[in-house]
Design a protein around this motif. Sequence first.
Motif, PDB file in Angstrom:
ATOM      1  N   ASP A  21      26.832  45.372  43.576  1.00  0.00           N
ATOM      2  CA  ASP A  21      27.727  44.621  42.687  1.00  0.00           C
ATOM      3  C   ASP A  21      29.007  44.163  43.386  1.00  0.00           C
ATOM      4  N   ASN A  22      29.605  45.024  44.222  1.00  0.00           N
ATOM      5  CA  ASN A  22      30.870  44.632  44.840  1.00  0.00           C
ATOM      6  C   ASN A  22      30.875  44.773  46.361  1.00  0.00           C
TER       7      ASN A  22
ATOM      8  N   THR B  77      30.956  47.257  48.288  1.00  0.00           N
ATOM      9  CA  THR B  77      31.694  48.348  48.931  1.00  0.00           C
ATOM     10  C   THR B  77      30.748  49.323  49.619  1.00  0.00           C
TER      11      THR B  77
ATOM     12  N   ASN C 110      30.523  49.426  35.445  1.00  0.00           N
ATOM     13  CA  ASN C 110      31.229  48.281  36.008  1.00  0.00           C
ATOM     14  C   ASN C 110      30.589  46.958  35.587  1.00  0.00           C
TER      15      ASN C 110
ATOM     16  N   THR D 175      32.747  44.271  33.573  1.00  0.00           N
ATOM     17  CA  THR D 175      32.983  42.961  34.189  1.00  0.00           C
ATOM     18  C   THR D 175      32.458  41.852  33.291  1.00  0.00           C
TER      19      THR D 175
END
Length: 436
Positions: free
Chosen positions: A318-319, A321, A344, A348
């Motif tokens: 998703d991000n 990281t 998340n 979002t």
Amino acid sequence: MGVAEKIKKLKLKPYYFPLFVTENVLQKEKDHIEGFAPEVAWVTKSGKSDLEAPIAIRPTSETVMYPYFSKWIRSHRDLPLKCNQWCNVVRWEFSNPTPFIRSREFLWQEGHTVFATKEEADEEVLQILELYRRIYEEFLAVPVSKGRKSEMEKFAGGLYTTSVEAFIPNTGRGIQGATSHCLGQNFAKMFDITFENEKGERSMVWQNSWAYTTRSIGVMVMTHGDDKGLVLPPKVAPIQVIVIPVPFKDADTTGIKGACESAVYTLNQAGIRADLDARENYSPGWKYSQWEMKGVPLRIEIGPKDLANKQVRIVRRDNGTKVDIPSTDLVEQVRVLLDGFQANLLETAKAKRDACIVIISTWDEFIAALNDKKLILAPWCDEEEVEKDVKARTKGELGAAKTLCTPFDQPDLPSGTVCFASGKPAQKWSFWGRSY
Ligand code: 86X
């Protein structure tokens, strides 16, 4: 209580009725079938020879099921009847068929329930709607609004229609996620579905019907997908974690492969859906892109350095990281990450959806918001003629605006508030917009 437990508590009985409907059975519903008639697909031939009579493929199963309901229900002791059927249905769409969103064949569950009283039917309509909301929000991480359909948008054969409505910010369109109808006694009259009540009198039954379809998959894909492809919520992802060995020319390849296998095994033992991509004809980078495209929530990379440090690298879809975690904490950390990922996605999506909601009060504001691809919350007089008029006045290349629903969650409506479209006293706040 979990959604699955709640569904079990409904004590629905699974049924499967036939795919084909004869013309004469389908016509039993003639009153409101007229509008739908162009969408009915008919089988007219077997091989090269014409059938004696064409036979329809079910567009929905009321006419298939309800003649049996009429035979099966005799007394109040036969009620409630709670039937659920998973099947495919066919509707010959002409406007813009889109995979999952609007397709000529789709898979659904159609619930058909029968009660002795309106109160029981009313209560169930909302129970089912709440389950649909929870499936969207808790599993697919898609925020939806529960509400009631306008007279124009409801299922004409029923008494009232409720729905969960989602919104796709990129296209600025609302989309119906699922529906739960109270059919009232309309079908009881059409199909002669009656029962003997406690006093020994004949009464007409009260019915509901409700459906959830594979469209939900399309809504999920559009809500979370990005330029790299799918993003799947962990709760529904077939593979939650993909483990990829990152061998280096002269590194301990066997050790790396072993560490990967062991990670998959440990995660599987803990009930986590992990898989190993051990293919040797693709590079790690190529695999990263492929699993990103497929939307797998977490990727675990294990290379020589990770092996030496007894750690793994975890990358979020998703991000993006990256975290390095000790192999001993694998299960615990993956659980935390998957939960965080799921939360998340919903947060979002909700923030994006909420940022699209505009509250308007005048026609000019309405048009401006519509051009701006917003989800419009507007004070409305609740008159069918006015909704027709709004449709006519907004007709264009992108399609007309219509009511999506009147949300159950209503803001204050100060007295004196007028309808944005007619200037008459407003009765309620309704969601308006273009839709799928
Ligand atoms: C309306 C109503 C209802 C059971 C649901 O929405 C939930 C599950 N059915 C479906 N509807 C039709 O009745 C219909 C009928 C024909 Cl013949 C058709 F071609 C298309 C239809 N589309 C919707």
